[in-house]
Design a protein around this motif. Structure first.
Motif, PDB file in Angstrom:
ATOM      1  N   TYR A  55       0.840  -1.201   0.000  1.00  0.00           N
ATOM      2  CA  TYR A  55       0.000   0.000   0.000  1.00  0.00           C
ATOM      3  C   TYR A  55       0.877   1.253   0.000  1.00  0.00           C
ATOM      4  CZ  TYR A  55      -3.227   3.628   1.442  1.00  0.00           C
ATOM      5  OH  TYR A  55      -3.941   4.805   1.503  1.00  0.00           O
ATOM      6  N   ALA A  56       1.898   1.284   0.866  1.00  0.00           N
ATOM      7  CA  ALA A  56       2.780   2.457   0.944  1.00  0.00           C
ATOM      8  C   ALA A  56       3.501   2.674  -0.382  1.00  0.00           C
ATOM      9  CB  ALA A  56       3.777   2.282   2.089  1.00  0.00           C
ATOM     10  N   VAL A  57       4.036   1.604  -0.956  1.00  0.00           N
ATOM     11  CA  VAL A  57       4.749   1.719  -2.233  1.00  0.00           C
ATOM     12  C   VAL A  57       3.798   2.202  -3.324  1.00  0.00           C
ATOM     13  CG1 VAL A  57       5.889   0.382  -4.061  1.00  0.00           C
ATOM     14  CG2 VAL A  57       6.574   0.071  -1.672  1.00  0.00           C
ATOM     15  N   ASP A  58       2.609   1.621  -3.386  1.00  0.00           N
ATOM     16  CA  ASP A  58       1.638   1.985  -4.422  1.00  0.00           C
ATOM     17  C   ASP A  58       1.089   3.396  -4.256  1.00  0.00           C
ATOM     18  OD1 ASP A  58       2.053  -0.533  -5.473  1.00  0.00           O
ATOM     19  OD2 ASP A  58       0.191  -1.378  -4.639  1.00  0.00           O
ATOM     20  N   SER A  59       1.203   3.968  -3.052  1.00  0.00           N
ATOM     21  CA  SER A  59       0.699   5.321  -2.817  1.00  0.00           C
ATOM     22  C   SER A  59       1.704   6.404  -3.202  1.00  0.00           C
ATOM     23  CB  SER A  59       0.298   5.485  -1.347  1.00  0.00           C
ATOM     24  OG  SER A  59       1.448   5.514  -0.521  1.00  0.00           O
ATOM     25  N   GLY A  60       2.882   6.028  -3.701  1.00  0.00           N
ATOM     26  CA  GLY A  60       3.861   7.023  -4.137  1.00  0.00           C
ATOM     27  C   GLY A  60       4.987   7.272  -3.158  1.00  0.00           C
ATOM     28  N   MET A  61       5.101   6.445  -2.148  1.00  0.00           N
ATOM     29  CA  MET A  61       6.128   6.627  -1.126  1.00  0.00           C
ATOM     30  C   MET A  61       7.543   6.654  -1.692  1.00  0.00           C
ATOM     31  SD  MET A  61       6.769   3.953   1.937  1.00  0.00           S
ATOM     32  CE  MET A  61       8.094   4.117   3.084  1.00  0.00           C
ATOM     33  N   ILE A  62       7.823   5.857  -2.701  1.00  0.00           N
ATOM     34  CA  ILE A  62       9.185   5.745  -3.221  1.00  0.00           C
ATOM     35  C   ILE A  62       9.641   7.065  -3.836  1.00  0.00           C
ATOM     36  CG2 ILE A  62      10.712   4.511  -4.808  1.00  0.00           C
ATOM     37  CD1 ILE A  62       9.612   2.911  -2.289  1.00  0.00           C
ATOM     38  N   LYS A  63       8.779   7.723  -4.586  1.00  0.00           N
ATOM     39  CA  LYS A  63       9.120   9.031  -5.157  1.00  0.00           C
ATOM     40  C   LYS A  63       9.516   9.994  -4.044  1.00  0.00           C
ATOM     41  CE  LYS A  63       7.137  12.748  -7.992  1.00  0.00           C
ATOM     42  NZ  LYS A  63       7.184  13.891  -7.072  1.00  0.00           N
TER      43      LYS A  63
END
Length: 175
Positions: free
Chosen positions: A138-146
């Motif tokens: 969920y965190a990765v898919d929400s844009g956390m990596i950017k």
């Protein structure tokens, strides 16, 4: 979840299972990197993606101490909070982290950040253990990596030679 390589040329980011590992070498002494990550004045200058401003509301860097900051961006804000579990300056931090929202989204993640002296700088290993692989997804898919990549670029800029005076580097204070 399978292993996902999500970083860029400067920052390694790997997601696997319920763990997210971030690794980057900064061109600064370990004590300076530690200060940038544990001092409210410095933390506010880099934490969060490009275009955000950060208010550090609380930062009590000791075992049992609490922390909270608010990232503000065009159209909104998000707050994060947690508790320091271990503090070993300038080598290691362990803390909990979670978004500050109602209703609470379950148990917090646990971050272990280590600071390793390397030739010409400091390697930071930032391992986050999420409560489950689904929470990490969920965190990765929400844009956390950017946001991670951009905030580490901001930190590198803050730590770049010439950004802090030689005198400041000796006492880890910004100029």
């Amino acid at each position: 979840m399978t292993r996902r390589e999500l970083g860029d040329a400067a920052t390694t980011v790997v997601a696997e299972g319920s763990e997210l590992l971030i690794e980057r070498v900064f061109a600064a002494p370990r004590e300076l990197v530690w200060a940038a990550m544990t001092t409210a004045e410095h933390l506010a200058q880099w934490i969060g993606p490009h275009g955000t401003t950060t208010e550090v509301v609380e930062l009590d860097v000791r075992p049992g101490g609490r922390w909270k900051w608010i990232n503000r961006y065009d159209g909104g804000e998000i707050a994060f909070l947690g508790e320091f579990l271990e503090v070993d300056p300038p080598k290691r931090l362990v803390r909990t982290t979670a978004p500050d929202m109602e209703p609470a989204g379950g148990p917090p993640a646990v971050e272990t950040i280590t600071f390793e002296e390397v030739d010409g700088g400091t390697r930071v290993y930032w391992l986050t253990r999420f409560p489950s692989p689904e929470v990490l997804d969920y965190a990765v898919d929400s844009g956390m990596i950017k946001g991670i990549l951009e905030q580490f670029d901001r930190l590198a800029g803050l730590l770049a030679p010439g950004s802090w005076s030689p005198a400041a580097r000796s006492d880890v204070s910004p100029r």
